[in-house]
Scaffold this active site. Structure first.
Site, PDB file in Angstrom:
ATOM      1  N   HIS A   1      -3.884   4.217   4.690  1.00 22.25           N
ATOM      2  CA  HIS A   1      -4.994   3.264   4.862  1.00 22.25           C
ATOM      3  C   HIS A   1      -6.283   3.905   4.352  1.00 22.25           C
ATOM      4  O   HIS A   1      -6.977   3.373   3.508  1.00 22.25           O
ATOM      5  CB  HIS A   1      -5.127   2.882   6.338  1.00 22.25           C
TER       6      HIS A   1
ATOM      7  N   TYR B   1       3.996   5.252  11.318  1.00 24.92           N
ATOM      8  CA  TYR B   1       4.366   3.857  11.564  1.00 24.92           C
ATOM      9  C   TYR B   1       5.280   3.222  10.499  1.00 24.92           C
ATOM     10  O   TYR B   1       5.586   2.034  10.577  1.00 24.92           O
ATOM     11  CB  TYR B   1       3.115   2.996  11.777  1.00 24.92           C
TER      12      TYR B   1
ATOM     13  N   ARG C   1       0.861  -1.181   0.000  1.00 26.42           N
ATOM     14  CA  ARG C   1       0.000   0.000   0.000  1.00 26.42           C
ATOM     15  C   ARG C   1       0.899   1.232   0.000  1.00 26.42           C
ATOM     16  O   ARG C   1       1.450   1.600   1.027  1.00 26.42           O
ATOM     17  CB  ARG C   1      -0.873  -0.022   1.263  1.00 26.42           C
TER      18      ARG C   1
END
Lengths: 361, 325
Positions: A262, A271, A258
């Site tokens: 998100h 993160y 990805r």
């Protein structure tokens, strides 16, 4: 069977085209016409253009939340291109390439993300279930869809999509088990994009691959380079045809990444580091496919420019239409609760209607 | 004194209690490294280590179920479900085990566990991000259900929930997570579970609300009181066990009762509250007790959500009707 020797419990990933667009396994190369390949490529580019534009609209406050697909275009378009029009899809919420290929109009998709349920009303003949937010629960609908087709003696196949995080959910495992036991015509596709929001794939399961989970349920598992559109197509094609012949389900892990957030509500810089993202940008599925098409003389820079221009104007036009759609009517939020409005709902509807009329004055 | 918003007050409560009690563990999806999608657990992993604050795999049934096991075996889990609409895979564990372990084992095993989840509409979210499901928990014997409406209450109620010997469902009104700040004591303090708070005394009407709806009711009351009425406003704070005494005493004084909730009308919390009023203060009533609630429909997506939400005008109109009855 092309892939029956494949062992999903090893790190050996099925790849046909490498990241430079070179065909490294000509023996596995699927038979696709130039026209078919160009169609797939155009859909992938369209997904990228839509994502880019929609993320911009979100930043401008013109749309609320959006889950972009950056980096996962080959996983989506490669797999769904191997299915027939009458095959069903039970997807989650990050499957734009699948939806466009299946014939959901862009207007509908944008309308949904804009906050209008009408966007998920599928046009006649489009066999795709609406966006499914509760993780992995669509896998069980997929087994039911397949059972019903089998029951009527039809040979339709059901493709179900889930993320890597979803493989931790009970529904994922229960669905695989159900499908294997009942021998339903299912193809389960994991879009392993390495993150479930902030949780890394390696913290999600200790399994070496996600595809190996198939072994426990007694079905074939395929560990595939999800950024290689040809590998995705070839593996899915075999699984779909196998299911169609009555040989049961397959689990496919599309190993991808990805590249974006998100959803637009998420900040991935919290993160993961830039280095990791940059390394994956080099494996970009669209760049790779373009390099291949150019090397074969099927594509050039001029066509690329034209395509992007054309797609940008489509998204712009469609989004402007969506913005003009305004609010959802009061009728609409009540009318689909039951087949027939109950007396109580009728009363509640009338009360709100009266209140809104007073407020409008 | 600290000055905190509601979500910061929850973080502070967890921090203070973790500092005092080594048996507390905090976990859920994205809860550890990232500090939760709403940042309720921000900084806790860094301060207390991965053993005490950690990310789980994406599986609500496992979060609740393993929490139950930890609680039975001496830990005090405070778990987060990302949104209340995603609690259903874990609902099985909540209802069939968390709520029942004390009874099943005749007190030998207990589940002192807190299950946190953001809830409620009005944040213009996607499907399953807006529900008000308090009755699904309040109906279950063995569960306690708490909903704070201010930063001060959030901290005190969270500490009470952590120290409670039974499972507590801690529903957080996410619409007001960052709506306003308030002075909050630095140290630990407890707001008792099961005790409502009279926010404002009055003589003509009793209004009960909780969570994000408290502020909407306050706004409506401010308008109505300009007409000369005097309204008593109660923040329920705990849905179960419910503070019947405070409500009944208030209605005996005012003679009128309205409950305002965000949850859907039918079989909602209002039904229970009106029954309590009828049972405890029927002969004092000067008007039929009334509920203001959302319609019995699926919470619409953002472009239709305004039809669903109970708003200030609805509250004002209904309160006036009851006052003039």
């Amino acid at each position: 069977m092309l892939f029956d020797k494949h062992n999903p419990q090893t790190d050996e990933m099925i790849q046909i085209m490498d990241q430079d667009g070179v065909i490294v396994r000509p023996d596995l190369m699927p038979t696709l016409t130039v026209e078919e390949m160009i169609k797939m490529y155009k859909t992938m580019v369209f997904v990228r253009v839509i994502d880019t534009k929609t993320v911009q609209y979100q930043r401008q406050g013109r749309i609320l939340t959006y889950a972009p697909n950056f980096g996962q275009e080959a996983t989506q378009v490669g797999s769904i291109s191997a299915a027939n029009k009458s095959d069903w899809v039970a997807s989650a919420f990050r499957e734009l390439g699948v939806w466009l290929h299946k014939g959901i109009p862009l207007y509908n998709v944008l309308l949904y993300w804009y906050g209008n349920e009408l966007g998920m009303k599928m046009p006649e003949g489009v066999r795709v279930l609406p966006v499914n937010v509760p993780i992995a629960s669509q896998f069980q609908h997929a087994t039911g869809l397949a059972y019903a087709s089998m029951y009527r003696g039809e040979d339709d196949v059901v493709l179900a999509y889930v993320g890597d995080g979803g493989t931790s959910h009970g529904e994922f495992h229960e669905a695989l088990n159900f499908a294997a036991v009942k021998n339903t015509a299912n193809v389960f596709i994991i879009q392993n994009n390495q993150y479930a929001i902030s949780t890394k794939r390696t913290n999600q399961t200790k399994s070496r691959t996600l595809a190996q989970k198939a072994v426990a349920y007694g079905m074939p598992g395929r560990y595939v380079d999800g950024n290689d559109v040809f590998a995705m197509y070839a593996v899915t094609k075999e699984a779909v045809e196998n299911a169609r012949k009555g040989n049961g389900p397959t689990l496919i892990e599309a190993y991808t990444y990805r590249l974006g957030a998100h959803t637009t509500a998420d900040d991935p810089t919290v993160y993961r580091d830039d280095e990791e993202v940059k390394a994956w940008e080099k494996k970009d599925p669209i760049d790779r496919f373009r390099k291949y098409l150019i090397s074969q003389g099927h594509w050039d820079e001029e066509k690329e420019k034209q395509l992007i221009k054309e797609k940008e104007s489509i998204i712009k036009e469609e989004f402007e239409k969506v913005e003009k759609s305004g609010f959802v009517s009061l009728e609409d939020v009540f009318d689909y609760t039951y087949a027939t409005k109950t007396k109580l709902l009728e009363e509640q509807y009338n009360n709100i209607k009266a209140r809104e009329a007073r407020e409008a004055k | 004194m600290l000055v905190l918003n509601l979500i910061e007050a929850i973080t502070d409560a967890l921090d203070v209690e973790m500092g005092l009690d080594d048996s507390i563990v905090v976990f859920g999806e994205d809860v550890g490294f990232e500090g939760g999608v709403f940042r309720a657990t921000k900084g806790l992993q860094k301060k207390y280590g991965e053993k005490r604050c950690f990310d789980t795999v994406l599986a609500e049934a496992s979060i609740i179920g393993s929490g139950i096991g930890m609680a039975i075996n001496g830990l005090k889990p405070v778990v987060e479900l990302q949104f209340s609409g995603f609690m259903f895979p874990g609902y099985n564990q909540i209802v069939t085990h968390a709520a029942r372990m004390r009874n099943r084992s005749r007190g030998a095993y207990t589940v002192p566990m807190v299950i946190r989840m953001p809830y409620g509409a009005g944040v213009r979210a996607l499907e399953h991000h807006s529900e008000s499901l308090e009755v699904l928990f309040a109906h279950i014997a063995g569960l306690k259900v708490v909903i704070p409406s201010t930063p001060y209450d959030a901290k005190g109620l969270m500490i009470a929930a952590i120290r409670d010997p039974d499972p507590v469902i801690f529903l957080e009104p996410k619409r007001i997570y960052r709506a306003f700040k308030q002075e909050v004591p630095e140290d630990d303090y407890v707001i008792p579970i099961g005790k409502a708070k009279i926010l404002k005394e009055g003589n003509d009407l009793t209004v009960v609300s909780w969570g994000a709806m408290v502020r909407d009711v306050q706004n409506a009351i401010a308008i109505i009181e300009k007409e000369g009425f005097s309204i008593e406003h109660i923040d329920l704070r705990t849905i179960s066990p419910i503070d019947r005494e405070t409500i009944i005493e208030s209605v005996k004084k005012t003679g009128r009762f309205v409950v305002v909730h965000e949850a859907a009308q039918s079989f909602g919390p209002g039904a229970e509250l009106i029954t309590i009023v009828n049972e405890g203060a029927f002969l004092y009533l000067e008007a039929p007790p009334t509920r203001i609630a959302s319609p019995d429909i699926i919470v619409p997506l953002p472009k239709g959500e305004h039809h669903y939400l109970v708003n200030k005008n609805t509250i004002k109109d209904e309160l006036e009707k009851v006052l003039k009855y």
